[in-house]
Write an enzyme that holds these catalytic residues in place. Structure first.
Site, PDB file in Angstrom:
ATOM      1  N   ALA A 171       0.833  -1.201   0.000  1.00 33.63           N
ATOM      2  CA  ALA A 171       0.000   0.000   0.000  1.00 33.63           C
ATOM      3  C   ALA A 171       0.870   1.254   0.000  1.00 33.63           C
ATOM      4  O   ALA A 171       0.552   2.246  -0.666  1.00 33.63           O
ATOM      5  CB  ALA A 171      -0.942  -0.006   1.211  1.00 33.63           C
ATOM      6  N   ILE A 172       1.988   1.203   0.729  1.00 30.31           N
ATOM      7  CA  ILE A 172       2.880   2.371   0.770  1.00 30.31           C
ATOM      8  C   ILE A 172       3.539   2.585  -0.590  1.00 30.31           C
ATOM      9  O   ILE A 172       3.697   3.729  -1.041  1.00 30.31           O
ATOM     10  CB  ILE A 172       3.958   2.204   1.870  1.00 30.31           C
ATOM     11  CG1 ILE A 172       3.317   2.139   3.253  1.00 30.31           C
ATOM     12  CG2 ILE A 172       4.999   3.302   1.777  1.00 30.31           C
ATOM     13  CD1 ILE A 172       3.117   3.440   3.952  1.00 30.31           C
ATOM     14  N   ALA A 174       2.239   1.873  -3.427  1.00 32.10           N
ATOM     15  CA  ALA A 174       1.197   2.500  -4.242  1.00 32.10           C
ATOM     16  C   ALA A 174       1.031   3.977  -3.860  1.00 32.10           C
ATOM     17  O   ALA A 174       0.906   4.845  -4.730  1.00 32.10           O
ATOM     18  CB  ALA A 174      -0.126   1.759  -4.049  1.00 32.10           C
ATOM     19  N   HIS A 175       1.080   4.250  -2.572  1.00 35.18           N
ATOM     20  CA  HIS A 175       0.925   5.613  -2.051  1.00 35.18           C
ATOM     21  C   HIS A 175       2.051   6.521  -2.578  1.00 35.18           C
ATOM     22  O   HIS A 175       1.809   7.636  -3.037  1.00 35.18           O
ATOM     23  CB  HIS A 175       0.951   5.518  -0.521  1.00 35.18           C
ATOM     24  CG  HIS A 175       0.965   6.802   0.229  1.00 35.18           C
ATOM     25  ND1 HIS A 175      -0.146   7.601   0.362  1.00 35.18           N
ATOM     26  CD2 HIS A 175       1.959   7.417   0.926  1.00 35.18           C
ATOM     27  CE1 HIS A 175       0.168   8.667   1.104  1.00 35.18           C
ATOM     28  NE2 HIS A 175       1.440   8.583   1.463  1.00 35.18           N
ATOM     29  N   ILE A 176       3.272   5.999  -2.548  1.00 38.66           N
ATOM     30  CA  ILE A 176       4.416   6.791  -3.023  1.00 38.66           C
ATOM     31  C   ILE A 176       4.288   7.018  -4.531  1.00 38.66           C
ATOM     32  O   ILE A 176       4.468   8.137  -5.027  1.00 38.66           O
ATOM     33  CB  ILE A 176       5.750   6.068  -2.702  1.00 38.66           C
ATOM     34  CG1 ILE A 176       5.957   6.012  -1.187  1.00 38.66           C
ATOM     35  CG2 ILE A 176       6.921   6.775  -3.383  1.00 38.66           C
ATOM     36  CD1 ILE A 176       7.119   5.133  -0.763  1.00 38.66           C
TER      37      ILE A 176
END
Ligand code: HEM
Ligand code: SF4
Ligand code: SF4
Lengths: 221, 304
Positions: A171-172, A174-176
């Site tokens: 998820a991180i 994807a977030h970045i």
């Protein structure tokens, strides 16, 4: 033509306060350290990551404390952002049009408030994973806590910890990437501001809210 | 215990082969613990302390012979005493004494769980050994072990357990406990010889009315290099909860199995998906027209 997202002559809109930005980057920095130290123990192929914290033993010692700091800092951030992350009917429509989202056809999407549905989903994945990591991490924290739990619970917690770490890291990532993809987003979290065009394009409902907060509409009814 | 070695068949958290040109040409080793001959004198416990230079804290007497109460980083072996009233023999009291310690599993759960390269090794002769200089003290081995054996030292935060005297065995000696046992309850040799010896013992016991006597060499962990002869092989749990069917827990297999490389692949794929999205679709940028639209909207709001 100057870059509209960085042109200093343009009036900007504040998106994150200095406190929010500090909070975010504390979480981000501590996350990297926590993830590196966790991944070092996760698979032999990544054991070399333990050099960054001073070897395997220091990795084992520091990781849980880093995890605690990160979950605490995240809890503060999440409390501040909670009310902007409630799913609304238009968010489900936004999600159904995933193809338009990834292909940059934003004009076809419903208007977006402070956060879009993707951001909201990522937010809830963060919340759930952090909670799972905190609880399972305490159970497998041999030095202080494991002695209070039966071995079956410790084994289950190890599985939960690894799984939730995996989901959180994905998820991180994807977030970045989302931050890189949507140009101007990183500035929102470094300088705290975005241009009106950025807000109008990506978060039109939020842009309008901001406008009407500064230029209150006379009551017509 | 660290020894330079060319016979390492398995090494924790290591994905390539370890040096193993030396094979166990004469067969793997085994310690046979004959609970039916054990008198609970604890000579083996003392021999273990002596050879390994270990001294546990003096504990308190809780009205039982068992002392210390549990395995510790200083007590790698421990006599466990159980009082059993046998219903088949008119509730006769049987004193079941079991020498507890690492079983040296052929499929060791401790080694499977350990995240530190080379902290746990398995030698060709079957001994599972901890190399504490590589141990990081996480305690995963405790979660991995089906027999609840490893203990973390409070002094150095490393994991310890019975080495099967790997240092003595490496130079052709028998383990210290074997040397000390006065009744022949502890026997040492190749695993094959020990199985044969056990078969003779079991036959003898059956002829004396112990119909359920048998060898404890649990197949769930691939067999062990420490085996028991039990009077009640059908109920190993009578002997202070010796597990009836020990095996590496499914949770540990899930935690340490194929899920790990799959998870790594998942993370890499997520990053690659981002990269190729960038290459194929590209960034979502704000244009001058967006800024103008925003400006118009702002004007309108001001004049409303
Ligand atoms: C309060 C939060 C946390 C606590 C208390 C905690 C605690 C622990 C503990 C005790 C271990 C065992 C190794 C050791 O003793 O160092 C561990 C392993 C691990 N942690 Fe955490 N942790 C936390 C948060 C996190 C976070 C946020 C991540 C990832 C982003 C993470 C990823 C991992 C991973 C990948 C492992 C290895 C798991 C495995 O071998 O399957 N942890 N954690
Ligand atoms: S009994 Fe436990 S510590 Fe000993 S080899 Fe088996 S799994 Fe490892
Ligand atoms: S505590 Fe156990 S699992 Fe952890 S590194 Fe040491 S031997 Fe390996």
């Amino acid at each position: 033509m100057s870059d509209p997202t960085t042109d200093p002559s343009r009036r900007t809109i504040q998106r994150y306060t200095p406190n929010e930005r500090t909070n975010h980057w504390v979480v981000a920095i501590v996350f990297v350290l926590t993830a590196i130290s966790g991944l070092a123990l996760f698979h032999p192929a990544l054991y070399w990551l333990s050099v960054f914290l001073g070897g395997g033993t220091w990795t084992r010692i520091l990781h849980p404390f880093l995890g605690l700091i990160m979950t605490l800092a995240f809890a503060v951030l999440a409390a501040a952002m909670w009310r902007f992350n409630k799913m609304e009917p238009r968010d489900w429509q936004w999600l159904r049009q995933g193809r338009d989202v990834v292909n940059n056809r934003e004009d076809r999407l419903p208007e977006v408030g402070r956060f879009n549905a993707g951001q909201k989903l990522v937010f809830f994945v963060f919340v759930v994973c952090m909670l799972a990591l905190l609880l399972s991490g305490i159970v497998i924290w041999r030095e202080y806590f494991s002695l209070y739990f039966p071995v079956g619970v410790i084994r289950a917690a190890a599985v939960v910890h690894g799984l939730s770490a995996f989901i959180l890291i994905c998820a991180i990532v994807a977030h970045i990437y989302a931050g890189i993809w949507v140009k101007g987003s990183i500035g929102a979290m470094t300088r705290g501001t975005v241009t009106p065009g950025w807000a109008w394009k990506h978060h039109r409902a939020w842009f309008r809210e901001k406008l009407h907060a500064t230029h209150p509409r006379p009551r017509s009814d | 215990m660290a020894l330079q070695s060319l016979d390492i068949v398995r090494r924790s958290a290591t994905t390539t082969s370890s040096p193993n040109v030396r094979q166990a040409q004469t067969g793997t080793v085994a310690k046979l613990i004959d609970t039916t001959k054990c008198i609970g004198c604890k000579a083996c416990q003392v021999a273990c302390m002596e050879w390994n230079d270990l001294r546990d804290e003096i504990g308190t007497n809780i009205g039982a012979y068992q002392n210390p109460h549990d395995l510790t980083d200083q007590s790698w072996t421990l006599m466990r005493f159980a009082e059993y009233e046998n219903p088949d023999k008119g509730n006769d009291l049987e004193w079941l004494i079991r020498k507890d310690g690492c079983m040296h599993c052929a499929d060791p759960g401790c080694l499977k769980a350990c995240p530190a390269p080379g902290a746990i090794v398995q030698y060709a002769n079957g001994i599972v050994d901890f190399h504490e200089e590589n141990c990081i003290g996480c305690g995963y081995c405790i979660a991995g072990c089906p027999f609840d054996i490893p203990r973390i030292s409070k002094r150095d935060h490393k994991a310890y357990k019975c080495t099967l005297c790997s240092d003595r065995v490496a130079v052709g000696l028998e383990p210290a406990c074997i040397k000390a046992c006065p009744t022949g309850a502890l026997v040492w040799g190749t695993k094959e010889d020990m199985q044969q010896h056990a078969a003779e013992r079991v036959e003898d016991l059956k002829s004396r009315g112990f119909d359920n006597a048998g060898l404890y060499d649990p197949p769930g962990v691939g067999g062990t290099h420490v085996m028991y002869v039990l009077h009640h092989a059908d109920q190993p749990q009578l002997y202070n909860d010796l597990p009836a069917d020990p095996h590496i827990s499914p949770a540990v297999s899930l935690w340490k199995g194929a899920t790990k490389p799959l998870a790594l692949a998942g993370i890499v794929l997520t990053a690659l998906a981002g990269f190729f999205h960038y290459i194929r679709v590209g960034r979502n940028e704000v244009h001058e027209s967006d800024e103008q639209a925003a400006a118009r909207e702002t004007e309108r709001a001001r004049h409303e």
